[in-house]
Design an enzyme around this catalytic site. Structure first.
Site, PDB file in Angstrom:
ATOM      1  N   SER A  82       0.857  -1.202   0.017  1.00  0.00           N
ATOM      2  CA  SER A  82       0.135   0.238  -0.087  1.00  0.00           C
ATOM      3  C   SER A  82       0.904   1.002  -0.031  1.00  0.00           C
ATOM      4  O   SER A  82       1.700   1.478  -0.834  1.00  0.00           O
ATOM      5  CB  SER A  82      -0.928  -0.122   1.204  1.00  0.00           C
ATOM      6  OG  SER A  82      -2.124   0.964   1.033  1.00  0.00           O
ATOM      7  N   ASP A 207      -9.940  -5.764  -3.848  1.00  0.00           N
ATOM      8  CA  ASP A 207      -9.437  -4.538  -3.505  1.00  0.00           C
ATOM      9  C   ASP A 207     -10.207  -3.336  -3.654  1.00  0.00           C
ATOM     10  O   ASP A 207     -10.432  -3.224  -4.986  1.00  0.00           O
ATOM     11  CB  ASP A 207      -8.016  -4.333  -3.644  1.00  0.00           C
ATOM     12  CG  ASP A 207      -7.326  -3.428  -2.817  1.00  0.00           C
ATOM     13  OD1 ASP A 207      -7.974  -2.438  -2.164  1.00  0.00           O
ATOM     14  OD2 ASP A 207      -5.983  -3.284  -3.048  1.00  0.00           O
ATOM     15  N   HIS A 235      -7.297  -6.028  -0.071  1.00  0.00           N
ATOM     16  CA  HIS A 235      -5.946  -5.017   0.166  1.00  0.00           C
ATOM     17  C   HIS A 235      -4.885  -5.539   0.622  1.00  0.00           C
ATOM     18  O   HIS A 235      -3.924  -4.957   0.578  1.00  0.00           O
ATOM     19  CB  HIS A 235      -6.613  -3.781   0.734  1.00  0.00           C
ATOM     20  CG  HIS A 235      -5.436  -2.534   0.508  1.00  0.00           C
ATOM     21  ND1 HIS A 235      -5.113  -2.167  -0.770  1.00  0.00           N
ATOM     22  CD2 HIS A 235      -4.842  -1.989   1.508  1.00  0.00           C
ATOM     23  CE1 HIS A 235      -4.245  -1.158  -0.687  1.00  0.00           C
ATOM     24  NE2 HIS A 235      -4.218  -0.993   0.735  1.00  0.00           N
TER      25      HIS A 235
END
Length: 258
Positions: A82, A207, A235
């Site tokens: 991320s 996601d 995610h």
């Protein structure tokens, strides 16, 4: 110079640096350490302002990357999840001597939706920034819940992420706001288009923060890189699918041995 928290373990001879995402800390990797440690020398880092690296205020992406690189081994594989994917990518661009290969997980070179580019709506990120000052803990919890949305183990995975956050003192609001500002403004699409080192991008099919369409767009824009979309994952694929995820990392390292 203040030291970042930097924990090294593992029995392999290949350095693998793992960078966590927004709001979290290096504890998020504990679910896959046992699967990777026999094959790598793992470096688990708390980014500036997070976890046990609390002695830092908000930083720009460039400054954060520079600070992390100062403690890094040379010629390591870098795995960034991320927001950590942006930091790892920036290190690969600005400190290439530290990097032999790059893996980004549920990350995007541009997290914000723009013309013909899928991502998080700018007003959503701005809303999170505003809400941090109103209801700090609830805002972090909402963001964590979004990360596991849609998976079979969604509630269990969200509880795990929350427990990681609560292991240590929460980051300051200033640090969290600065992290959201990085997600809102960073755009490395052009800078990474000429990147020639081994580069694998891992996505979750479900996601809600990094749409899987990003994978196909970058397949066309960056043909020298490879992508994997993990079915059933959101995610945080290394939490919901740790065995499959670890195999991807091992295969990438094996294919790109020096």
């Amino acid at each position: 110079m203040k030291q970042l928290y930097w924990y090294t373990c593992g029995e392999g001879d290949c350095d693998l640096v793992l960078l966590h995402g927004w709001g979290l800390n290096s504890g998020v990797w504990h679910c896959i350490i046992d699967r990777l440690a026999p094959h790598f020398r793992l470096h688990l880092v708390d980014l500036p302002g997070y976890g046990r690296s609390q002695d830092y205020g908000a930083m720009s992406l460039a400054d954060m990357a520079e600070r992390v690189a100062q403690q890094a081994p040379k010629q390591a594989l870098w795995l960034g999840w991320s927001m950590g994917g942006l930091v790892a990518s920036q290190i690969a661009l600005s400190q290439p001597e530290c990097v032999r290969g790059l893996i980004t997980v549920s990350s995007s070179p541009c997290f914000t939706a723009r013309d013909e580019w899928p991502g998080i709506k700018p007003e959503v990120l701005a809303g999170f920034q505003h809400q941090l000052s109103d209801d700090f803990h609830r805002t972090v919890e909402r963001f964590l819940a979004l990360q596991t949305l849609g998976t079979e183990s969604s509630r269990q995975d969200a509880r795990l992420l929350k427990s990681v956050v609560l292991q240590h003192q929460m980051p300051d609001v200033e640090v969290l706001t600065g992290g959201l500002e990085i997600l809102r403004t960073a755009d490395l699409r052009t800078a990474l288009s000429g990147f020639t080192l081994p580069f694998m991008r891992v996505y979750g099919h479900l996601d809600s923060l990094v749409p899987r369409k990003v994978a196909s767009l970058l397949d066309s824009a960056w043909p020298q890189t490879q992508s994997v979309v993990m079915q059933g994952a959101a995610h945080a694929p290394f939490i919901s699918h740790p065995n499959d995820f670890a195999k991807l990392i091992l295969n990438f390292a094996e294919e790109n041995k020096k």
